[in-house]
Design a protein around this motif. Structure first.
Motif, PDB file in Angstrom:
ATOM      1  N   GLU A 258       4.170  13.567 -16.910  1.00  0.00           N
ATOM      2  CA  GLU A 258       2.887  13.249 -16.275  1.00  0.00           C
ATOM      3  C   GLU A 258       3.050  12.264 -15.117  1.00  0.00           C
ATOM      4  O   GLU A 258       2.230  11.365 -14.937  1.00  0.00           O
ATOM      5  N   ILE A 259       4.130  12.400 -14.360  1.00  0.00           N
ATOM      6  CA  ILE A 259       4.321  11.555 -13.186  1.00  0.00           C
ATOM      7  C   ILE A 259       3.660  12.242 -11.996  1.00  0.00           C
ATOM      8  O   ILE A 259       4.054  13.350 -11.633  1.00  0.00           O
ATOM      9  N   PRO A 260       2.660  11.641 -11.375  1.00  0.00           N
ATOM     10  CA  PRO A 260       1.994  12.282 -10.237  1.00  0.00           C
ATOM     11  C   PRO A 260       2.980  12.498  -9.090  1.00  0.00           C
ATOM     12  O   PRO A 260       3.939  11.741  -8.915  1.00  0.00           O
ATOM     13  N   SER A 261       2.750  13.544  -8.309  1.00  0.00           N
ATOM     14  CA  SER A 261       3.639  13.846  -7.195  1.00  0.00           C
ATOM     15  C   SER A 261       2.848  13.952  -5.900  1.00  0.00           C
ATOM     16  O   SER A 261       1.715  14.434  -5.879  1.00  0.00           O
ATOM     17  N   VAL A 262       3.479  13.488  -4.822  1.00  0.00           N
ATOM     18  CA  VAL A 262       2.903  13.541  -3.482  1.00  0.00           C
ATOM     19  C   VAL A 262       3.888  14.297  -2.600  1.00  0.00           C
ATOM     20  O   VAL A 262       5.086  13.984  -2.594  1.00  0.00           O
ATOM     21  N   ALA A 263       3.428  15.299  -1.858  1.00  0.00           N
ATOM     22  CA  ALA A 263       4.273  16.073  -0.948  1.00  0.00           C
ATOM     23  C   ALA A 263       3.883  15.761   0.490  1.00  0.00           C
ATOM     24  O   ALA A 263       2.697  15.767   0.833  1.00  0.00           O
ATOM     25  N   ILE A 264       4.898  15.482   1.313  1.00  0.00           N
ATOM     26  CA  ILE A 264       4.662  15.218   2.731  1.00  0.00           C
ATOM     27  C   ILE A 264       4.863  16.520   3.491  1.00  0.00           C
ATOM     28  O   ILE A 264       5.946  17.098   3.472  1.00  0.00           O
ATOM     29  N   VAL A 265       3.816  16.994   4.136  1.00  0.00           N
ATOM     30  CA  VAL A 265       3.891  18.223   4.923  1.00  0.00           C
ATOM     31  C   VAL A 265       3.471  17.910   6.352  1.00  0.00           C
ATOM     32  O   VAL A 265       2.880  16.860   6.621  1.00  0.00           O
ATOM     33  N   ALA A 270       7.109  15.593  13.276  1.00  0.00           N
ATOM     34  CA  ALA A 270       5.904  14.756  13.244  1.00  0.00           C
ATOM     35  C   ALA A 270       6.194  13.376  12.670  1.00  0.00           C
ATOM     36  O   ALA A 270       5.332  12.492  12.722  1.00  0.00           O
ATOM     37  N   GLY A 271       7.392  13.184  12.095  1.00  0.00           N
ATOM     38  CA  GLY A 271       7.750  11.881  11.536  1.00  0.00           C
ATOM     39  C   GLY A 271       7.633  11.823  10.027  1.00  0.00           C
ATOM     40  O   GLY A 271       7.398  10.750   9.465  1.00  0.00           O
ATOM     41  N   LYS A 272       7.822  12.968   9.345  1.00  0.00           N
ATOM     42  CA  LYS A 272       7.675  12.995   7.886  1.00  0.00           C
ATOM     43  C   LYS A 272       8.786  12.193   7.191  1.00  0.00           C
ATOM     44  O   LYS A 272       8.514  11.415   6.274  1.00  0.00           O
ATOM     45  N   SER A 273      10.026  12.383   7.628  1.00  0.00           N
ATOM     46  CA  SER A 273      11.142  11.656   7.010  1.00  0.00           C
ATOM     47  C   SER A 273      11.022  10.155   7.276  1.00  0.00           C
ATOM     48  O   SER A 273      11.333   9.330   6.406  1.00  0.00           O
ATOM     49  N   LEU A 400     -10.573  14.683  13.049  1.00  0.00           N
ATOM     50  CA  LEU A 400     -10.037  14.647  11.683  1.00  0.00           C
ATOM     51  C   LEU A 400     -10.651  13.475  10.926  1.00  0.00           C
ATOM     52  O   LEU A 400     -10.007  12.440  10.723  1.00  0.00           O
ATOM     53  N   PRO A 401     -11.900  13.581  10.529  1.00  0.00           N
ATOM     54  CA  PRO A 401     -12.553  12.456   9.833  1.00  0.00           C
ATOM     55  C   PRO A 401     -11.837  12.129   8.525  1.00  0.00           C
ATOM     56  O   PRO A 401     -11.378  13.014   7.807  1.00  0.00           O
ATOM     57  N   GLY A 402     -11.724  10.842   8.264  1.00  0.00           N
ATOM     58  CA  GLY A 402     -11.048  10.393   7.048  1.00  0.00           C
ATOM     59  C   GLY A 402      -9.558  10.220   7.206  1.00  0.00           C
ATOM     60  O   GLY A 402      -8.867   9.809   6.258  1.00  0.00           O
ATOM     61  N   ALA A 403      -9.019  10.521   8.394  1.00  0.00           N
ATOM     62  CA  ALA A 403      -7.580  10.396   8.616  1.00  0.00           C
ATOM     63  C   ALA A 403      -7.191   8.922   8.757  1.00  0.00           C
ATOM     64  O   ALA A 403      -7.971   8.101   9.242  1.00  0.00           O
ATOM     65  N   LEU A 404      -5.970   8.602   8.335  1.00  0.00           N
ATOM     66  CA  LEU A 404      -5.419   7.266   8.493  1.00  0.00           C
ATOM     67  C   LEU A 404      -4.446   7.263   9.661  1.00  0.00           C
ATOM     68  O   LEU A 404      -3.679   8.210   9.846  1.00  0.00           O
ATOM     69  N   VAL A 405      -4.465   6.203  10.447  1.00  0.00           N
ATOM     70  CA  VAL A 405      -3.583   6.064  11.603  1.00  0.00           C
ATOM     71  C   VAL A 405      -2.471   5.092  11.253  1.00  0.00           C
ATOM     72  O   VAL A 405      -2.730   3.947  10.862  1.00  0.00           O
ATOM     73  N   VAL A 406      -1.212   5.551  11.366  1.00  0.00           N
ATOM     74  CA  VAL A 406      -0.068   4.714  10.991  1.00  0.00           C
ATOM     75  C   VAL A 406       1.031   4.874  12.040  1.00  0.00           C
ATOM     76  O   VAL A 406       0.977   5.748  12.915  1.00  0.00           O
ATOM     77  N   SER A 407       2.033   4.016  11.913  1.00  0.00           N
ATOM     78  CA  SER A 407       3.267   4.144  12.691  1.00  0.00           C
ATOM     79  C   SER A 407       4.421   3.855  11.745  1.00  0.00           C
ATOM     80  O   SER A 407       4.596   2.716  11.300  1.00  0.00           O
ATOM     81  N   ALA A 408       5.181   4.901  11.408  1.00  0.00           N
ATOM     82  CA  ALA A 408       6.310   4.707  10.499  1.00  0.00           C
ATOM     83  C   ALA A 408       7.369   3.816  11.120  1.00  0.00           C
ATOM     84  O   ALA A 408       8.103   3.127  10.413  1.00  0.00           O
TER      85      ALA A 408
END
Length: 487
Positions: A258-265, A270-273, A400-408
């Protein structure tokens, strides 16, 4: 001959570093290896004693790009050709020229019109190009006609993407998936070059090869190649299915716990890694190149309040992603479909990021339709905020309402992103009231690590615990329930 690792250390020493004090991670070594393959300065391309394959590795192919503008604006058509140029450069080519023809649909015989073919032939001769790349998928007939008229190698966008995947595949599974996709693309495009490939054995000439009853048109080279490729495809499918079962087992183990998982697509480059590294400190390969990541990487992380989850970096998407790749990378793409949350990364500095979003969602919808399942919820993350202008970011926030703006790269918005991931992940939903004997202290420890302890009391009989836990831990605690049931 010095090894690559020794050469890297020599370079560090010349730069003023003590090589013994510097340790490169596997990702950095792979990045160094890729960069070293491009350093061919001072090598002459006029070599007579090398094979064609070796020659092509030492010399960039000189290519001309060709596109057909059938819909959309001129800017969109030019952006598509610019992306094709980036793909060609990633594959190891030097782009010399690019032309676009406005048509209602591609010419069924030669992709572009016959007049444009003559103009293209003149450009090929004038520039000295040795390859023409078309911005679309060519039919076998179009491929043959263009090569016959241009007298140079002609490939399409699909073949180019497959070539890039073949260059970047590292794992055994990734190489097998790419080879399968290439063979599926190649089968309908096999070509023979006249009667020289037909194994004829007639008359007296065939007497030594078998005599009466065994003369006549034998199996052609084309038929032999097709049969061998089909056998290889069947073998690759079996190998990938076996590797898929291993991946499914690992994924099932995480699901059982029951470990939740998050997938980066997201779109390629686009800077996923970089985002995976920024969140988990994974140290995976990061490179400003298309399709730098082909093999999915899964890392464990924890939310600010201590909940564990996994984060998976997946292969990037691109416009008109070949169907052969979607089919071959099915097990890899299933990582995204089986996740609890999708982090859809968008390059905020790209010329047309909204089109990239549409391309990614198109592939995700294809995956969902194939599995006949609903896709996980999506969280849009606009990356590379440090490289994007404020007007573009404001437009993306509106689109894209609700989007978060970041810089990896700079770390901007990463803290807010981690907190949002924590809010969206599924939480334990089974409340138990148990009396756990002191001999089973590991269950209490699991409740603290993987659940939410609502109350705890130490009694002579054991630990009285009231907690919100996941179903697997609730089942393990069932024997110690005090009120006879778990709510």
């Amino acid at each position: 001959m010095e090894s690559e690792h020794e050469l890297v250390h020599d370079g560090l020493h010349q730069a003023g570093f003590d090589a013994d004090d510097v340790e490169l991670s596997p990702g950095e070594l792979e990045l160094e290896d890729r960069a070293s393959l491009r350093r061919v300065a001072g090598l002459s391309t006029e070599l007579a004693d090398v094979t064609e394959v070796e020659y092509r590795r030492l010399r960039l192919e000189r290519v001309v790009l060709v596109g057909v503008w059938t819909e959309g604006t001129a800017a969109q058509s030019e952006a598509s050709l610019e992306e094709l140029a980036r793909l060609a450069e990633t594959a190891g080519s030097e782009v010399l020229e690019g032309i676009v023809q406005r048509r209602n649909r591609p010419d069924p015989a030669t992709y572009i019109g016959s007049g444009k073919v003559r103009e293209l032939a003149d450009i090929v001769v004038a520039t000295g190009a040795d390859t023409v790349i078309c911005d679309g998928e060519l039919s076998p007939g179009q491929l043959r006609q263009l090569e016959a008229k241009l007298r140079v190698k002609v490939i399409d966008r699909t073949a180019l993407i497959l070539d890039i995947f073949a260059q970047h595949a590292r794992s055994r599974e990734g190489k097998a998936q790419v080879e399968l996709a290439q063979l599926q693309y190649l089968i309908p495009r096999l070509r023979g070059w006249g009667e020289s490939l037909s194994r004829q054995a007639g008359g007296r000439a065939g007497g030594a090869n078998g005599g009466v009853g065994l003369r006549g048109p034998g199996e052609t080279k084309l038929e032999t190649d097709r049969r061998r490729i089909n056998k290889r495809v069947a073998k690759l499918r079996r190998e990938i299915a076996a590797m898929d079962s291993i991946r499914t087992t690992k994924r099932g183990r995480r699901t059982a716990n029951e470990i939740p998982s998050v997938a980066i697509v997201g779109y390629t480059n686009a800077g996923k890694s970089s985002l995976l590294n920024a969140i988990t400190g994974a140290g995976v390969l990061v490179e400003d190149a298309l399709f730098a990541t082909l093999d999915p990487t899964t890392r464990r992380s924890v939310t600010p309040d201590g909940w564990p989850y996994t984060l998976t970096d997946t292969v990037g998407f691109v416009r008109h992603l070949p169907h052969q790749l979607v089919d071959a990378f099915r097990s890899t793409l299933d990582e995204a479909a089986d996740a609890d949350l999708l982090l859809h990364v968008v390059d905020g500095s790209a010329p047309a990021p909204e089109e990239q979003v549409g391309a990614v969602r198109e592939v995700l919808m294809e995956i969902g339709q194939r599995r006949a399942e609903a896709l996980p919820p999506e969280l849009i993350v606009i990356n590379k905020a440090d490289a994007a202008d404020e007007v573009s970011l404001a437009r993306l926030r509106h689109l894209l309402p609700g989007a978060l703006v970041v810089s990896a790269r700079s770390g901007q918005g990463i803290t807010e992103l981690v907190e949002e991931i924590a809010r969206r992940l599924p939480k334990p939903d089974v409340v138990v009231d148990v009396l756990v004997p002191y001999t089973r202290g590991e269950l209490v420890a699991r409740a603290h690590a993987d659940g939410e302890v609502l109350g705890e009391e130490h009694t002579p009989e054991g630990t009285r615990l009231r907690a919100r836990v996941r179903p697997d831990l609730a089942a393990a605690l069932q024997a110690y329930v005090t009120d006879g049931s778990a709510v």
